[in-house]
Design a protein around this motif. Structure first.
Motif, mmCIF file in Angstrom:
data_model
loop_
_atom_site.group_PDB
_atom_site.id
_atom_site.type_symbol
_atom_site.label_atom_id
_atom_site.label_comp_id
_atom_site.label_asym_id
_atom_site.label_seq_id
_atom_site.Cartn_x
_atom_site.Cartn_y
_atom_site.Cartn_z
ATOM 1 N N GLU A 95 0.824 -1.210 0.000
ATOM 2 C CA GLU A 95 0.000 0.000 0.000
ATOM 3 C C GLU A 95 0.858 1.260 0.000
ATOM 4 O OE1 GLU A 95 -3.988 1.353 -0.222
ATOM 5 O OE2 GLU A 95 -3.262 -0.720 -0.070
ATOM 6 N N ALA A 96 1.979 1.205 0.694
ATOM 7 C CA ALA A 96 2.835 2.389 0.844
ATOM 8 C C ALA A 96 3.465 2.832 -0.479
ATOM 9 C CB ALA A 96 3.926 2.112 1.872
ATOM 10 N N VAL A 97 3.631 1.924 -1.438
ATOM 11 C CA VAL A 97 4.281 2.293 -2.699
ATOM 12 C C VAL A 97 3.278 2.692 -3.779
ATOM 13 C CG1 VAL A 97 6.167 0.690 -2.175
ATOM 14 C CG2 VAL A 97 4.337 -0.039 -3.726
ATOM 15 N N LEU A 98 1.998 2.486 -3.540
ATOM 16 C CA LEU A 98 0.996 2.735 -4.586
ATOM 17 C C LEU A 98 0.953 4.189 -5.058
ATOM 18 C CD1 LEU A 98 -2.036 0.503 -3.472
ATOM 19 C CD2 LEU A 98 -0.121 -0.060 -4.993
ATOM 20 N N PRO A 99 1.025 5.189 -4.164
ATOM 21 C CA PRO A 99 0.981 6.566 -4.663
ATOM 22 C C PRO A 99 2.087 6.887 -5.660
ATOM 23 C CG PRO A 99 0.568 6.522 -2.305
ATOM 24 C CD PRO A 99 1.007 5.143 -2.684
ATOM 25 N N THR A 100 3.292 6.405 -5.410
ATOM 26 C CA THR A 100 4.403 6.669 -6.327
ATOM 27 C C THR A 100 4.176 5.970 -7.657
ATOM 28 O OG1 THR A 100 5.932 6.910 -4.479
ATOM 29 C CG2 THR A 100 6.896 6.490 -6.652
ATOM 30 N N LEU A 101 3.735 4.730 -7.612
ATOM 31 C CA LEU A 101 3.469 4.005 -8.856
ATOM 32 C C LEU A 101 2.376 4.699 -9.658
ATOM 33 C CD1 LEU A 101 5.210 1.805 -7.502
ATOM 34 C CD2 LEU A 101 3.563 0.119 -8.314
ATOM 35 N N ARG A 102 1.338 5.123 -8.973
ATOM 36 C CA ARG A 102 0.217 5.777 -9.655
ATOM 37 C C ARG A 102 0.671 7.076 -10.315
ATOM 38 N NH1 ARG A 102 -2.895 5.371 -5.627
ATOM 39 N NH2 ARG A 102 -3.821 3.391 -6.237
ATOM 40 N N ALA A 103 1.556 7.793 -9.659
ATOM 41 C CA ALA A 103 2.014 9.080 -10.183
ATOM 42 C C ALA A 103 2.825 8.938 -11.462
ATOM 43 C CB ALA A 103 2.839 9.799 -9.120
ATOM 44 N N HIS A 104 3.453 7.774 -11.677
ATOM 45 C CA HIS A 104 4.313 7.573 -12.847
ATOM 46 C C HIS A 104 3.703 6.661 -13.902
ATOM 47 C CE1 HIS A 104 7.250 8.955 -9.801
ATOM 48 N NE2 HIS A 104 7.863 9.485 -10.842
ATOM 49 N N ALA A 105 2.458 6.211 -13.702
ATOM 50 C CA ALA A 105 1.854 5.232 -14.612
ATOM 51 C C ALA A 105 1.678 5.784 -16.021
ATOM 52 C CB ALA A 105 0.517 4.763 -14.052
ATOM 53 N N ALA A 106 1.184 7.005 -16.138
ATOM 54 C CA ALA A 106 0.948 7.573 -17.465
ATOM 55 C C ALA A 106 2.256 7.775 -18.212
ATOM 56 C CB ALA A 106 0.199 8.898 -17.337
ATOM 57 N N GLU A 107 3.283 8.228 -17.515
ATOM 58 C CA GLU A 107 4.583 8.445 -18.156
ATOM 59 C C GLU A 107 5.194 7.123 -18.615
ATOM 60 O OE1 GLU A 107 8.933 10.519 -17.114
ATOM 61 O OE2 GLU A 107 7.486 10.085 -15.529
ATOM 62 N N ALA A 108 5.056 6.080 -17.795
ATOM 63 C CA ALA A 108 5.587 4.769 -18.174
ATOM 64 C C ALA A 108 4.930 4.266 -19.448
ATOM 65 C CB ALA A 108 5.379 3.771 -17.036
ATOM 66 N N ASP A 109 3.627 4.476 -19.564
ATOM 67 C CA ASP A 109 2.903 4.049 -20.758
ATOM 68 C C ASP A 109 3.308 4.884 -21.965
ATOM 69 O OD1 ASP A 109 0.396 2.591 -21.978
ATOM 70 O OD2 ASP A 109 0.163 4.711 -22.470
ATOM 71 N N ALA A 110 3.385 6.199 -21.783
ATOM 72 C CA ALA A 110 3.701 7.088 -22.907
ATOM 73 C C ALA A 110 5.095 6.829 -23.456
ATOM 74 C CB ALA A 110 3.568 8.544 -22.465
ATOM 75 N N LYS A 111 6.051 6.600 -22.568
ATOM 76 C CA LYS A 111 7.429 6.358 -22.979
ATOM 77 C C LYS A 111 7.685 4.897 -23.325
ATOM 78 C CE LYS A 111 9.686 10.089 -20.380
ATOM 79 N NZ LYS A 111 10.709 10.399 -19.335
ATOM 80 N N ALA A 112 6.729 4.022 -22.957
ATOM 81 C CA ALA A 112 6.920 2.575 -23.122
ATOM 82 C C ALA A 112 8.216 2.131 -22.460
ATOM 83 C CB ALA A 112 6.908 2.181 -24.597
ATOM 84 N N GLU A 113 8.441 2.648 -21.256
ATOM 85 C CA GLU A 113 9.641 2.326 -20.496
ATOM 86 C C GLU A 113 9.287 2.015 -19.049
ATOM 87 O OE1 GLU A 113 12.324 5.583 -20.758
ATOM 88 O OE2 GLU A 113 12.747 5.315 -22.901
ATOM 89 N N PHE A 114 9.971 1.033 -18.492
ATOM 90 C CA PHE A 114 9.801 0.723 -17.079
ATOM 91 C C PHE A 114 10.446 1.836 -16.257
ATOM 92 C CE2 PHE A 114 10.928 -1.135 -13.019
ATOM 93 C CZ PHE A 114 9.810 -1.886 -12.699
ATOM 94 N N PRO A 115 9.719 2.445 -15.314
ATOM 95 C CA PRO A 115 10.305 3.515 -14.503
ATOM 96 C C PRO A 115 11.476 2.997 -13.679
ATOM 97 C CG PRO A 115 7.908 3.532 -14.348
ATOM 98 C CD PRO A 115 8.294 2.241 -15.006
ATOM 99 N N ALA A 116 12.665 3.492 -13.953
ATOM 100 C CA ALA A 116 13.875 2.968 -13.306
ATOM 101 C C ALA A 116 13.805 3.052 -11.790
ATOM 102 C CB ALA A 116 15.094 3.725 -13.830
ATOM 103 N N GLY A 117 13.167 4.087 -11.273
ATOM 104 C CA GLY A 117 13.111 4.253 -9.826
ATOM 105 C C GLY A 117 12.261 3.231 -9.118
ATOM 106 N N HIS A 118 11.421 2.496 -9.863
ATOM 107 C CA HIS A 118 10.530 1.541 -9.217
ATOM 108 C C HIS A 118 11.278 0.330 -8.665
ATOM 109 C CE1 HIS A 118 7.387 4.071 -10.297
ATOM 110 N NE2 HIS A 118 6.659 3.311 -11.105
ATOM 111 N N VAL A 119 12.423 -0.003 -9.250
ATOM 112 C CA VAL A 119 13.204 -1.125 -8.718
ATOM 113 C C VAL A 119 13.646 -0.808 -7.290
ATOM 114 C CG1 VAL A 119 15.286 -2.516 -8.953
ATOM 115 C CG2 VAL A 119 13.995 -1.853 -10.988
ATOM 116 N N GLY A 120 14.228 0.378 -7.111
ATOM 117 C CA GLY A 120 14.664 0.781 -5.781
ATOM 118 C C GLY A 120 13.498 0.955 -4.831
#
Length: 427
Positions: A27-52
């Motif tokens: 639950e604690a990571v959901l806000p960050t993931l949600r904030a970058h979802a559109a950019e990940a789709d538009a760029k067709a790239e996995f958000p590098a910061g999500h691994v960390g």
């Protein structure tokens, strides 16, 4: 005071305190993931910061037992996690699912050893590889699980043509893996290959391949439907050397470990359907909020109150509940103790359930498109992204039609066998 409901609890009922504590990490990571979802789709790239982000939350070892440094979660935890992540960023959820499938290559071999499926002279290699997989995950490494290939077989869902040739001190891998999330992102690739000179499933072997190993390259970037930010374009292996200690090449080890799964392939496939269900829940919520907030200019009534929209919302609700019912039933069958059904029955249920869930989820997205009209039909909006994301569920691994065909064959073959036995008995 009642604790607030966690997203994962929409799918997994009656969480234990330990399960809820693990779900709180998600639950604690959901806000960050949600904030970058559109950019990940538009760029067709996995958000590098999500691994960390997921590493720091301890979630890369979610289903690794505590004795190997993990959180000790089960399939219930994984399903709740991938569902919750799917409500925020389906691409990340899909990649995270495939990372966690790697754990089965550690857990199932150890179960097979305990069940006595390996000889004394085989146990050391099997145990060492399995424990290496689990400790690697628990230590915070992201594993990309690469099994699928572009080569097709009429008799199997997955055919393996990547080969492993014996070399001094290890093996040389050559081939192409057409699908596997976290290409260029994962620290280590878990690769399934066929030992050179072998035929059949007993010749399949497992290898841990560092992403930076010589001879490992990414395939051309994948530009298609589905979770575009999951980095799933796959890899080429050109004589890549893998040391013996990073390989499990005991003949038949792969097939023996699969005997320990509760149902679907390696026993965790329902968690991928949970990703799709999470995405369907998110687009459902988005649609209701949008239609109840907007009003008709002449009457001032919410758009959701019109008869047409009421029908569409009712249909969406029914299809979403259909996905939940199939998914919860499969989860019950694969986690209940003692088991409620034997393995063939659980497997058959999954062959039906996978297609039923993914088709229902796609129907929810299509309903959202119809209900919100042209103003919601943008490529970069929630509805447009979700329609594309959920379309991939219709074909990933196998389409619903293939699952139903297989179950029909199981049912008719069983009846035919019984009838034949009765005829022979009467003679």
């Amino acid at each position: 005071m009642t604790a607030p409901r966690l997203t994962g609890e929409l799918l997994v009922d009656a969480m234990t305190p330990a399960e809820r504590a693990r779900a709180e990490r998600v639950e604690a990571v959901l806000p960050t993931l949600r904030a970058h979802a559109a950019e990940a789709d538009a760029k067709a790239e996995f958000p590098a910061g999500h691994v960390g982000l997921l590493r720091d939350a301890g979630l890369l070892g979610l289903v690794v037992p505590p004795e190997y440094g993990g959180l000790g979660g089960t399939l219930r935890d994984l399903a709740a996690a991938t569902f919750a992540l799917g409500t925020a960023c389906p691409s990340t959820a899909l990649a995270y699912f495939f990372h966690n499938t790697s754990a089965s290559r550690g857990l199932l071999p150890l179960e097979a050893v305990r069940a006595g499926l390996f000889r004394d002279d085989e146990e050391a290699e099997v145990t060492a590889f399995a424990e290496r997989v689990l400790t690697t995950m628990a230590d915070g490494a992201w594993l990309g699980n690469f099994a699928s290939e572009s080569v097709k077989s009429s008799s199997a869902n997955i055919a393996i043509s990547t080969t492993a040739e014996k070399a001094p001190g290890g093996w040389l891998l050559t081939g192409e893996k057409s699908f596997g999330c976290a290409t260029g992102v994962a620290d280590t690739y878990l690769v399934t290959a066929r030992l050179e000179g072998t035929e059949g499933a007993d010749g399949l072997a497992l290898f841990l391949v560092p992403r930076t190993a010589a001879g490992v390259t990414s395939r051309e970037r994948w530009n298609g439907l589905g979770m575009r930010g999951s980095a799933n374009h796959g890899i080429h292996l050109d004589g890549t050397f893998v040391p013996s200690e990073l390989a499990l090449t005991v003949p038949g080890a792969f097939t023996r470990m699969l005997r320990m799964s509760r149902g679907s392939f390696v026993g965790n496939q329902l968690a991928i359907a949970a990703v799709y269900t999470g995405a369907a829940q998110a687009v459902y919520d988005h649609t209701l909020e949008r239609l109840t907030r907007k009003t008709f200019a002449d009457s001032g009534r919410p758009i959701a109150s019109s008869p047409m929209h009421q029908v569409l919302i009712g249909d969406m609700t029914q299809r979403l509940e259909t996905a939940y019912l199939w998914l919860r039933r499969q989860l019950e069958l694969e986690t209940s103790e003692p088991p409620l059904r034997d393995k063939p029955a659980v497997f058959a249920q999954w062959r039906l359930g996978k297609g039923s869930v993914t088709e229902a989820c796609f129907d929810v997205a299509v309903g959202a498109l119809k209900a919100c009209g042209t103003s919601g039909a943008t490529m970069d909006g929630t509805i447009g992204r979700t329609v594309r994301d959920l379309a991939m569920g219709l074909v990933m691994t196998f389409p619903a039609e293939r699952g139903r065909l297989e179950v029909a064959r199981m049912a008719t073959d069983s009846v035919e066998s019984a009838l034949f036995a009765n005829v022979r008995a009467e003679q």
